[in-house]
Motif scaffolding. Structure first.
Motif, PDB file in Angstrom:
ATOM      1  N   ALA A   1      17.804 -38.674   2.928  1.00  0.00           N
ATOM      2  CA  ALA A   1      18.790 -39.220   3.874  1.00  0.00           C
ATOM      3  C   ALA A   1      18.311 -40.553   4.437  1.00  0.00           C
ATOM      4  CB  ALA A   1      19.021 -38.218   5.004  1.00  0.00           C
ATOM      5  N   ASP A   2      19.232 -41.287   5.047  1.00  0.00           N
ATOM      6  CA  ASP A   2      18.886 -42.562   5.697  1.00  0.00           C
ATOM      7  C   ASP A   2      19.863 -42.762   6.851  1.00  0.00           C
ATOM      8  OD1 ASP A   2      17.730 -45.032   6.246  1.00  0.00           O
ATOM      9  OD2 ASP A   2      19.091 -46.089   4.886  1.00  0.00           O
ATOM     10  N   CYS A   3      19.573 -42.114   7.980  1.00  0.00           N
ATOM     11  CA  CYS A   3      20.495 -42.110   9.116  1.00  0.00           C
ATOM     12  C   CYS A   3      19.840 -42.717  10.343  1.00  0.00           C
ATOM     13  CB  CYS A   3      20.936 -40.676   9.440  1.00  0.00           C
ATOM     14  SG  CYS A   3      21.716 -39.828   8.055  1.00  0.00           S
ATOM     15  N   ASP A   4      20.597 -43.518  11.067  1.00  0.00           N
ATOM     16  CA  ASP A   4      20.103 -44.124  12.298  1.00  0.00           C
ATOM     17  C   ASP A   4      20.028 -43.075  13.404  1.00  0.00           C
ATOM     18  OD1 ASP A   4      19.370 -46.265  14.097  1.00  0.00           O
ATOM     19  OD2 ASP A   4      21.395 -46.087  14.921  1.00  0.00           O
ATOM     20  N   LEU A   5      18.915 -43.065  14.152  1.00  0.00           N
ATOM     21  CA  LEU A   5      18.714 -42.092  15.226  1.00  0.00           C
ATOM     22  C   LEU A   5      18.849 -42.700  16.616  1.00  0.00           C
ATOM     23  CD1 LEU A   5      15.662 -40.157  13.746  1.00  0.00           C
ATOM     24  CD2 LEU A   5      18.034 -39.379  13.871  1.00  0.00           C
ATOM     25  N   GLY A   6      19.011 -44.015  16.690  1.00  0.00           N
ATOM     26  CA  GLY A   6      19.127 -44.647  18.001  1.00  0.00           C
ATOM     27  C   GLY A   6      17.908 -44.354  18.855  1.00  0.00           C
ATOM     28  N   ARG A   7      18.141 -43.866  20.050  1.00  0.00           N
ATOM     29  CA  ARG A   7      17.036 -43.571  20.968  1.00  0.00           C
ATOM     30  C   ARG A   7      16.990 -42.075  21.292  1.00  0.00           C
ATOM     31  NH1 ARG A   7      14.601 -47.981  22.726  1.00  0.00           N
ATOM     32  NH2 ARG A   7      15.637 -49.993  22.508  1.00  0.00           N
TER      33      ARG A   7
ATOM     34  N   ARG B   1      13.655 -45.375   3.824  1.00  0.00           N
ATOM     35  CA  ARG B   1      14.092 -46.449   2.925  1.00  0.00           C
ATOM     36  C   ARG B   1      13.777 -47.824   3.488  1.00  0.00           C
ATOM     37  NH1 ARG B   1      17.910 -45.169  -1.163  1.00  0.00           N
ATOM     38  NH2 ARG B   1      17.524 -43.016  -1.790  1.00  0.00           N
ATOM     39  N   ARG B   2      13.724 -47.943   4.818  1.00  0.00           N
ATOM     40  CA  ARG B   2      13.377 -49.240   5.407  1.00  0.00           C
ATOM     41  C   ARG B   2      11.911 -49.572   5.134  1.00  0.00           C
ATOM     42  NH1 ARG B   2      17.305 -50.644   9.303  1.00  0.00           N
ATOM     43  NH2 ARG B   2      19.263 -49.731   8.549  1.00  0.00           N
ATOM     44  N   CYS B   3      11.065 -48.540   5.120  1.00  0.00           N
ATOM     45  CA  CYS B   3       9.634 -48.750   4.861  1.00  0.00           C
ATOM     46  C   CYS B   3       9.362 -49.103   3.402  1.00  0.00           C
ATOM     47  CB  CYS B   3       8.829 -47.498   5.230  1.00  0.00           C
ATOM     48  SG  CYS B   3       8.786 -47.119   6.989  1.00  0.00           S
ATOM     49  N   THR B   4      10.236 -48.647   2.500  1.00  0.00           N
ATOM     50  CA  THR B   4       9.995 -48.852   1.063  1.00  0.00           C
ATOM     51  C   THR B   4      10.854 -49.961   0.473  1.00  0.00           C
ATOM     52  OG1 THR B   4      11.653 -47.213   0.416  1.00  0.00           O
ATOM     53  CG2 THR B   4       9.406 -46.408   0.832  1.00  0.00           C
ATOM     54  N   GLY B   5      11.520 -50.739   1.314  1.00  0.00           N
ATOM     55  CA  GLY B   5      12.359 -51.820   0.809  1.00  0.00           C
ATOM     56  C   GLY B   5      13.579 -51.330   0.062  1.00  0.00           C
ATOM     57  N   GLY B   6      14.077 -50.149   0.421  1.00  0.00           N
ATOM     58  CA  GLY B   6      15.279 -49.614  -0.212  1.00  0.00           C
ATOM     59  C   GLY B   6      15.026 -48.739  -1.417  1.00  0.00           C
TER      60      GLY B   6
ATOM     61  N   CYS C   1      11.255 -41.453  10.783  1.00  0.00           N
ATOM     62  CA  CYS C   1      10.461 -42.679  10.847  1.00  0.00           C
ATOM     63  C   CYS C   1      10.601 -43.253  12.254  1.00  0.00           C
ATOM     64  CB  CYS C   1      10.941 -43.695   9.811  1.00  0.00           C
ATOM     65  SG  CYS C   1      10.111 -45.304   9.939  1.00  0.00           S
ATOM     66  N   ALA C   2       9.522 -43.185  13.027  1.00  0.00           N
ATOM     67  CA  ALA C   2       9.574 -43.679  14.403  1.00  0.00           C
ATOM     68  C   ALA C   2       9.656 -45.202  14.445  1.00  0.00           C
ATOM     69  CB  ALA C   2       8.339 -43.199  15.165  1.00  0.00           C
ATOM     70  N   ARG C   3       9.095 -45.847  13.443  1.00  0.00           N
ATOM     71  CA  ARG C   3       9.095 -47.313  13.415  1.00  0.00           C
ATOM     72  C   ARG C   3      10.510 -47.868  13.291  1.00  0.00           C
ATOM     73  NH1 ARG C   3       6.444 -51.025   8.583  1.00  0.00           N
ATOM     74  NH2 ARG C   3       6.992 -53.062   9.470  1.00  0.00           N
ATOM     75  N   HIS C   4      11.293 -47.296  12.375  1.00  0.00           N
ATOM     76  CA  HIS C   4      12.647 -47.802  12.141  1.00  0.00           C
ATOM     77  C   HIS C   4      13.728 -46.913  12.752  1.00  0.00           C
ATOM     78  CE1 HIS C   4      10.405 -49.752   8.706  1.00  0.00           C
ATOM     79  NE2 HIS C   4      10.980 -50.780   9.293  1.00  0.00           N
ATOM     80  N   ARG C   5      13.323 -45.824  13.405  1.00  0.00           N
ATOM     81  CA  ARG C   5      14.245 -44.891  14.047  1.00  0.00           C
ATOM     82  C   ARG C   5      15.285 -44.369  13.048  1.00  0.00           C
ATOM     83  NH1 ARG C   5      13.641 -44.737  19.459  1.00  0.00           N
ATOM     84  NH2 ARG C   5      12.317 -46.341  20.377  1.00  0.00           N
ATOM     85  N   ARG C   6      14.753 -43.865  11.910  1.00  0.00           N
ATOM     86  CA  ARG C   6      15.617 -43.348  10.853  1.00  0.00           C
ATOM     87  C   ARG C   6      15.269 -41.904  10.540  1.00  0.00           C
ATOM     88  NH1 ARG C   6      19.571 -46.924  10.363  1.00  0.00           N
ATOM     89  NH2 ARG C   6      20.054 -46.179   8.257  1.00  0.00           N
ATOM     90  N   TRP C   7      16.296 -41.115  10.213  1.00  0.00           N
ATOM     91  CA  TRP C   7      16.117 -39.770   9.686  1.00  0.00           C
ATOM     92  C   TRP C   7      16.069 -39.885   8.165  1.00  0.00           C
ATOM     93  CZ3 TRP C   7      15.258 -34.882  11.348  1.00  0.00           C
ATOM     94  CH2 TRP C   7      15.545 -33.824  10.463  1.00  0.00           C
TER      95      TRP C   7
END
Length: 262
Positions: A81-87, A52-57, A70-76
């Protein structure tokens, strides 16, 4: 449907066919039966939701060389889904394996192997039996990818394809593989690679202490192996799917919708 949209929008034929680099690899006559992303035979992957970060929501589905992360925004981003993966380094390594090594074996997010792998891993935890595939994959992504990578290596392919090997030997292999990837050590995974061989009508299993089993004999299974035994036909069919050779599809000329209306 994509071909119809091409005609209605005056787009060039094949506009939605995707780049060759996006195609899942297959064995076909055009490359002497080696795995390749042949422009004629290799299929595009199933549509997956994009980050969702890549597509502007916006909710967007794509058929491209992409997994669940998404490795760029670290999202699942799997299945919307749209979950933060941290590191989570393990998850990013798994994503690189899926879109690299496994993609070149013809394995994508929704070709069946990852779903099977999460089922096999969940079989070791009865408390999670009712968990959905979407939830289980999010929890077990690194282990599921490692399990698929291990059980589709050439040695495992030869073992599973050997018709002298029965379902109990298959269950023993998969049980050992599941235990190895969930343990997370390279030593355990290397031990599985070295421990399962078929020599003519003999199966050699070298875990713990080497056993040479003549055709018709069976190894002992643990509790997990006995659960996996009920899935043995599915295991074999799914893990050998990527070895199937593909004949060029018969291409039929598409009638123009404009001509059809006249």
């Amino acid at each position: 449907m994509p071909h119809l949209v091409e005609e209605l929008a005056d787009l060039p034929p094949g506009f939605f066919d995707g780049r060759r680099s996006d195609r899942l690899f297959v064995r076909c006559i055009h490359t002497e039966w080696r795995h390749s992303n042949c422009a004629t035979c290799a299929p595009l992957p199933s549509a997956v939701t994009k980050c969702r970060r890549c597509t502007g929501g916006e909710p967007v589905e794509v058929r491209t060389r992409i997994g669940a992360v998404c490795a760029r925004h670290r999202r699942w981003h799997y299945a919307g889904a749209d979950c933060d993966l941290g590191r989570s380094a393990d998850i990013f390594r798994a994503e690189r394996c899926l879109t690299g090594t496994l993609w070149e074996r013809g394995i994508g997010p929704d070709t069946g192997e990852l779903e099977l792998a999460t089922t096999l891993i969940r079989a070791s935890d009865l408390r999670r039996e009712d968990e959905s595939h979407r939830t289980a994959l999010a929890r077990h992504y690194p282990e599921a990818v490692r399990l698929v990578a291990l059980t589709t290596e050439p040695w495992a392919e030869r073992f599973l394809a050997n018709t002298n090997i029965g379902p109990i030997q298959v269950a023993a292999l998969v049980e050992a593989a599941v235990n190895a990837v969930t343990a997370g050590t390279s030593h355990d995974i290397d031990a599985v690679r070295a421990s399962f061989h078929a020599e003519g009508r003999e199966t050699v299993i070298g875990l713990d202490q080497p056993m040479r089993l003549r055709y018709g004999q069976s190894p002992s299974l643990g509790e997990l192996g006995r659960r996996i035994l009920t899935l043995a036909p599915r295991v074999r069919a799914t893990l050998l799917r990527h070895t199937d050779a593909r004949k060029p599809p018969a291409r039929q000329p598409r009638p123009s919708s404009r001509h059809a209306q006249r």
